[in-house]
Design a protein around this motif. Structure first.
Motif, short mmCIF file in Angstrom:
data_model
loop_
_atom_site.label_atom_id
_atom_site.label_comp_id
_atom_site.label_asym_id
_atom_site.label_seq_id
_atom_site.Cartn_x
_atom_site.Cartn_y
_atom_site.Cartn_z
N ALA A 218 34.73 -43.73 64.51
CA ALA A 218 33.24 -43.73 64.41
C ALA A 218 32.59 -43.51 65.71
O ALA A 218 33.18 -44.05 66.83
CB ALA A 218 32.86 -44.96 63.72
N GLU A 219 31.56 -43.00 65.66
CA GLU A 219 30.74 -42.88 66.96
C GLU A 219 29.15 -43.36 66.44
O GLU A 219 28.61 -42.44 65.83
CB GLU A 219 30.73 -41.37 67.46
N ILE A 220 28.84 -44.22 67.02
CA ILE A 220 27.53 -44.75 66.50
C ILE A 220 26.42 -44.71 67.67
O ILE A 220 26.63 -45.12 68.70
CB ILE A 220 27.59 -46.26 66.20
N PRO A 221 25.38 -43.88 67.18
CA PRO A 221 24.22 -43.80 68.18
C PRO A 221 23.42 -45.02 68.49
O PRO A 221 23.39 -45.89 67.45
CB PRO A 221 23.33 -42.78 67.70
N VAL A 222 23.24 -45.36 69.94
CA VAL A 222 22.44 -46.83 70.28
C VAL A 222 21.49 -46.30 71.13
O VAL A 222 21.08 -45.07 71.56
CB VAL A 222 23.47 -47.80 71.06
N SER A 223 20.93 -47.34 71.77
CA SER A 223 19.60 -46.95 72.70
C SER A 223 20.18 -46.38 74.05
O SER A 223 21.43 -46.32 74.33
CB SER A 223 18.84 -48.16 72.81
N ALA A 224 19.40 -46.10 75.01
CA ALA A 224 19.63 -45.54 76.16
C ALA A 224 20.11 -46.67 77.06
O ALA A 224 19.69 -47.95 77.32
CB ALA A 224 18.31 -44.93 76.97
N GLY A 225 21.28 -46.34 77.80
CA GLY A 225 21.89 -47.38 78.69
C GLY A 225 22.16 -47.13 80.24
O GLY A 225 21.64 -46.09 80.31
N HIS A 226 22.85 -47.83 80.81
CA HIS A 226 24.36 -48.43 80.48
C HIS A 226 24.00 -49.58 79.33
O HIS A 226 22.82 -50.01 79.33
CB HIS A 226 24.97 -48.77 81.34
N HIS A 227 25.09 -49.95 78.84
CA HIS A 227 25.00 -50.98 77.71
C HIS A 227 25.99 -52.19 77.75
O HIS A 227 26.90 -52.15 78.50
CB HIS A 227 25.41 -50.15 76.44
N GLY A 228 25.51 -53.27 76.98
CA GLY A 228 26.25 -54.34 76.89
C GLY A 228 26.78 -54.32 75.23
O GLY A 228 25.83 -53.84 74.62
N ILE A 229 27.78 -55.16 74.96
CA ILE A 229 28.16 -54.95 73.71
C ILE A 229 28.78 -56.47 73.22
O ILE A 229 29.50 -57.05 74.08
CB ILE A 229 29.05 -53.99 73.25
N ASP A 230 28.72 -56.83 72.15
CA ASP A 230 29.27 -58.28 71.56
C ASP A 230 29.65 -58.06 70.26
O ASP A 230 28.71 -57.71 69.28
CB ASP A 230 28.46 -59.39 71.99
#
Length: 319
Positions: A218-230
């Motif tokens: 899967a490839e899930i669009p998110v907001s503009a980053g760089h990003h953190g994830i949990d």
């Protein structure tokens, strides 16, 4: 690193490791939040809210499971700072490779891995003896690390060559790599150890990797980053920040659909849920606050003002 401090950290950590079994069997775990303040060159904690003097450009932070040890990287000083998580007392410093970013304590509490972007390596710290154990070459520009809870493997994002490095976390050897295009940045893993979630700067999305066959599913669009994830403790959701945006993206990990985007203020980056997943804590770098989100209602329930540029968050019990 000073030899006396090395002895001190060894003594403290022998006690910490010995307490892990007890900690695992307590009904209530410590509700404590540690975070770096990049603008103040410090590490801070809630509820104590006392600045712990550290180095320049404090970046990532990690806490042992019972909260008694906190490690944080200074990417400008090539140093990892170790603190007593209860008192904020400085325990030791470790000179590591160039431009350290991600730091993670191995689940057994005996070693810590540090991703050195400028040295293309992982520094391994022996936390019992209080000294550098070895350095593992892994590839270009390693950024962050996650340990698999179901095996002896560690996964490291390699921003410089669009790959994930796979390291044997007990033998301290590079095993192989997984190709992940799009500047893989931060990452987390499902609680069962079967799926890897990787944020990508170039494509502003999350790539989900099935670790059984090492394929992106899967490839899930998110907001503009760089990003953190949990990834939540029950594995049902993933929460993703975007420092170039003002929202947290909430992903359903069963359907891989985005179910909400929560406005928290400009520049969210570090984020972690508490041990039972009921509250999400977000470091909002441009508004200088830690925002608390109820994960049932997906509403903001509190905002705590901090010092300058809160960057990364660590919570005991959520690596």
């Amino acid at each position: 690193m000073k030899s006396m401090l090395g002895v001190t950290i060894g003594i403290i950590l022998i006690g910490i490791v010995g307490m892990l079994y007890l900690q695992n069997n307590l009904d209530e775990k410590p509700e404590k939040i540690f975070f770096t303040l990049q603008g103040d060159n410090t590490v801070n904690s809630i509820p104590n809210e006392n600045n712990w003097i550290a180095g320049e450009k404090m970046t990532y932070v990690s806490a042992i499971k019972n909260g008694l040890l906190v490690l944080a990287t200074s990417s400008a000083n090539d140093t990892v700072f170790a603190f007593n998580g209860e008192t904020g007392e400085s325990i030791d410093t470790f000179l590591v490779g160039k431009t350290p970013k991600g730091v993670k304590i191995r689940p057994d509490g005996n070693f810590a891995f540090v991703a050195n972007e400028g040295s293309d390596s992982i520094s391994v710290i022996n936390l019992i003896l209080g000294k550098i154990h070895t350095e593992i070459p892994v590839g270009k520009t390693p950024h962050n690390i996650i340990f698999n809870p179901s095996s002896d493997l560690a996964f490291i994002t390699l921003q410089g060559e669009d790959k994930i490095a796979i390291v044997d976390a007990k033998k301290f050897e590079l095993i192989s790599t997984i190709p992940i295009e799009g500047l893989p940045h931060n990452l987390d893993i499902s609680p069962n150890g079967k799926f890897l979630y990787v944020t990508r700067i170039a494509t502003n999305d999350v790539a989900v990797v099935n670790l059984e066959n090492q394929q992106i599913i899967a490839e899930i669009p998110v907001s503009a980053g760089h990003h953190g994830i949990d990834v939540s403790p029950n594995g049902n959701r993933a929460y993703v920040s975007g420092i170039a945006s003002d929202v947290i993206t909430v992903i359903d990990t069963q359907s891989f659909d985005v179910i909400d985007q929560i406005k928290v203020g400009n520049g969210p980056h570090g984020l972690r849920t508490n041990y039972d997943g009921s509250i999400l804590y977000v470091a909002v770098s441009q508004t200088n606050e830690i925002v608390e989100i109820n994960t049932d209602t997906l509403e903001i329930i509190n905002s705590i003002k901090t010092g300058n540029v809160p960057f990364w968050v660590a919570i005991p019990g959520n690596p």
